[in-house]
Design an enzyme around this catalytic site. Sequence first.
Site, PDB file in Angstrom:
ATOM      1  N   GLY A   1     -13.316 -38.979 -94.646  1.00 17.87           N
ATOM      2  CA  GLY A   1     -13.196 -37.542 -94.395  1.00 17.87           C
ATOM      3  C   GLY A   1     -12.514 -37.233 -93.074  1.00 17.87           C
ATOM      4  NE  ARG A   2     -15.530 -39.460 -88.679  1.00 15.95           N
ATOM      5  CZ  ARG A   2     -16.606 -39.562 -88.021  1.00 15.95           C
ATOM      6  NH1 ARG A   2     -16.758 -38.892 -86.943  1.00 15.95           N
ATOM      7  NH2 ARG A   2     -17.561 -40.371 -88.398  1.00 15.95           N
TER       8      ARG A   2
ATOM      9  NE  ARG B   1     -15.643 -47.326 -95.465  1.00 16.00           N
ATOM     10  CZ  ARG B   1     -15.801 -46.883 -94.233  1.00 16.00           C
ATOM     11  NH1 ARG B   1     -16.999 -46.687 -93.755  1.00 16.00           N
ATOM     12  NH2 ARG B   1     -14.748 -46.594 -93.491  1.00 16.00           N
TER      13      ARG B   1
ATOM     14  CG  ASP C   1     -21.705 -44.547 -95.662  1.00 12.30           C
ATOM     15  OD1 ASP C   1     -22.935 -44.682 -95.781  1.00 12.30           O
ATOM     16  OD2 ASP C   1     -21.197 -43.778 -94.836  1.00 12.30           O
TER      17      ASP C   1
ATOM     18  CG  ASP D   1     -13.327 -30.804 -87.474  1.00  9.74           C
ATOM     19  OD1 ASP D   1     -13.726 -31.943 -87.813  1.00  9.74           O
ATOM     20  OD2 ASP D   1     -13.512 -30.332 -86.340  1.00  9.74           O
ATOM     21  N   GLY D   2     -12.224 -33.037 -90.128  1.00  9.91           N
ATOM     22  CA  GLY D   2     -11.427 -34.266 -90.076  1.00  9.91           C
ATOM     23  C   GLY D   2     -11.082 -34.715 -88.663  1.00  9.91           C
TER      24      GLY D   2
ATOM     25  CE  LYS E   1     -14.608 -43.048 -86.875  1.00  9.58           C
ATOM     26  NZ  LYS E   1     -15.613 -43.942 -86.312  1.00  9.58           N
TER      27      LYS E   1
HETATM   28  P1  AMP Z   1     -20.331 -41.361 -90.746  1.00 10.32           P
HETATM   29  O1  AMP Z   1     -21.617 -40.708 -90.419  1.00 10.32           O
HETATM   30  O2  AMP Z   1     -19.421 -41.420 -89.585  1.00 10.32           O
HETATM   31  O3  AMP Z   1     -20.506 -42.717 -91.372  1.00 10.32           O
HETATM   32  O4  AMP Z   1     -19.591 -40.449 -91.822  1.00 10.32           O
HETATM   33  C1  AMP Z   1     -20.176 -40.105 -93.038  1.00 10.32           C
HETATM   34  C2  AMP Z   1     -19.237 -39.292 -93.877  1.00 10.32           C
HETATM   35  O5  AMP Z   1     -18.941 -38.045 -93.274  1.00 10.32           O
HETATM   36  C3  AMP Z   1     -17.897 -39.950 -94.146  1.00 10.32           C
HETATM   37  O6  AMP Z   1     -17.501 -39.632 -95.460  1.00 10.32           O
HETATM   38  C4  AMP Z   1     -17.001 -39.280 -93.145  1.00 10.32           C
HETATM   39  O7  AMP Z   1     -15.648 -39.333 -93.535  1.00 10.32           O
HETATM   40  C5  AMP Z   1     -17.540 -37.867 -93.139  1.00 10.32           C
HETATM   41  N1  AMP Z   1     -17.247 -37.165 -91.882  1.00 10.32           N
HETATM   42  C6  AMP Z   1     -17.803 -37.389 -90.681  1.00 10.32           C
HETATM   43  N2  AMP Z   1     -17.288 -36.570 -89.741  1.00 10.32           N
HETATM   44  C7  AMP Z   1     -16.374 -35.794 -90.361  1.00 10.32           C
HETATM   45  C8  AMP Z   1     -15.498 -34.733 -89.940  1.00 10.32           C
HETATM   46  N3  AMP Z   1     -15.450 -34.323 -88.674  1.00 10.32           N
HETATM   47  N4  AMP Z   1     -14.706 -34.172 -90.871  1.00 10.32           N
HETATM   48  C9  AMP Z   1     -14.735 -34.579 -92.150  1.00 10.32           C
HETATM   49  N5  AMP Z   1     -15.535 -35.547 -92.610  1.00 10.32           N
HETATM   50  C10 AMP Z   1     -16.354 -36.156 -91.734  1.00 10.32           C
HETATM   51 MG    MG Z   2     -19.183 -44.267 -91.444  1.00 12.43          MG
END
Ligand code: AMP
Ligand code: MG
Length: 482
Positions: A88-89, A179, A248, A121-122, A109
């Site tokens: 997502g980002r 993953r 994940d 917001d990615g 990233k």
């Molecule tokens: P994480 O907690 O970093 O392992 O992320 C979990 C999920 O949330 C993953 O699918 C990420 O891509 C998504 N994600 C985290 N932060 C963002 C963000 N700022 N914008 C879009 N997706 C996000």
């Molecule tokens: Mg992650």
Amino acid sequence: MAICFDNTYAQMPDRFFERVKPASAPEARLLRVNGALAGELGIDAAWLDSPAGTAVLAGNVLPEGADPIAQAYAGHQFGGWVPQLGDGRAILLGEVLDQTGRRRDIQLKGAGRTPWSRGGDGKSPLGPVLREYVVSEAMAALGVPTTRALAALATGEKVLREDERPGGVLVRVAASHIRVGTFQYFFARDDPEALRLLGEYVIARHYPELIGVADPWMPLLEAVAKRQAKLVAGWMQLGFIHGVMNTDNMTVSGETIDFGPCAFLDTFSFGKVFSSIDRGGRYAWDQQPAIAHWNLARLAECLLPLVSGGDEDKLEGANCALSHFEEHFQEAYYRGFANKFGLRQVGGQTGLWIRTSLALLEKAQVDFTRFFTALGQAAGGDETPLRGEFGNQGDLDGWLAEWRALTDNDPDLVRMSESNPRRIPRNHRIEEAIAAAESGDLAPFRRLVDGLASPFEEDPDFVDLERSPQPNECVNRTFCGT
Ligand code: AMP
Ligand code: MG
């Protein structure tokens, strides 16, 4: 061509990813390039540092040969099933073959939205970018498999979280970004064809010794389990708490990934948790092997549809492959701690003795890293630093007598110095470096990265990084900071 891309994941069927373009960040500034890693990848670090290189790292210019994608995956987060997560980002720019012929992913990233961004917001605030840079590079220098940091950038934009924060991009390098949750994504969609293609891809890229093996799926499970067992043992020997071991966030390559709420122990405690969202202590220091095993059981479920034979045989095969996790873990954990304590041999009582010794550290509230550094000094003949770590000398006296007997007064000094780092990325130092960077001073960040590049070596310039936090400096909570 400045970067010689050789992309294979983008050749997988369409349902494995979405093609995306990084968002541009015209005001982006390069904060740090990892020259040594660039060299490993066969990329000219001076070019990365130039306006043309920075434009690529910031996502402003797509380099020739890149085929940027966002990968699909799912996962169990804190035990709860999420059928669709995905990048997502993060955007996979492409793959390169490094100087040793190893395939590595280059990912941006924090480079903007993708179809998997949901409400997000990615983007990434600068803080988590710097944290990942510091910790992943320290992890590599500490000798534990991990994704790496090729560069950190400030985007010049603000990202909105609880308040406005400066934005950043981390250029991440990984053996791959596949993953446990990537397998789960296709398992949940009842797509055995995709599971088979993914499994074959993973074997070719990460476990080539299984190429040509008939029915390779349980051997694959065991091979992944073995790498994870070693990985988690390696973390624990450094006092590392990953903090968010969701499926994940577990790679099948065996590299550490995701440095959100992670932290290293200062004073030792078996059940220590830093992450603000880990309320039940699911990912506490001593829970990590059990959680890795649980995650591997999820991988087993995904691989089972590929295994030939009757249901009972399949289940037995999976249980057998998983049952080796504990053996591999214990072997790595006992051997690793034996090295830290300078024991030459691992015996039937070693596990219990390690536990009792760690219980002493917990009771005496001793700093984990400093204890082992000081024990090395005691092994070399100077007990003063070790005594300085303990308030109650009585506790230490009894233990020291036991330790001397166990090592026959001849501890293995070489193994001790090779497995006991002097410097780890302590939380209060990371927070200090981030706070300074957010107000425009990058010196503490740069110094932290430099000081952690050779963590086992004594270095008078960085003695401050060996110190435990003062009570007023202690950081007891970490945040995902997405
Ligand atoms: P994480 O907690 O970093 O392992 O992320 C979990 C999920 O949330 C993953 O699918 C990420 O891509 C998504 N994600 C985290 N932060 C963002 C963000 N700022 N914008 C879009 N997706 C996000
Ligand atoms: Mg992650």
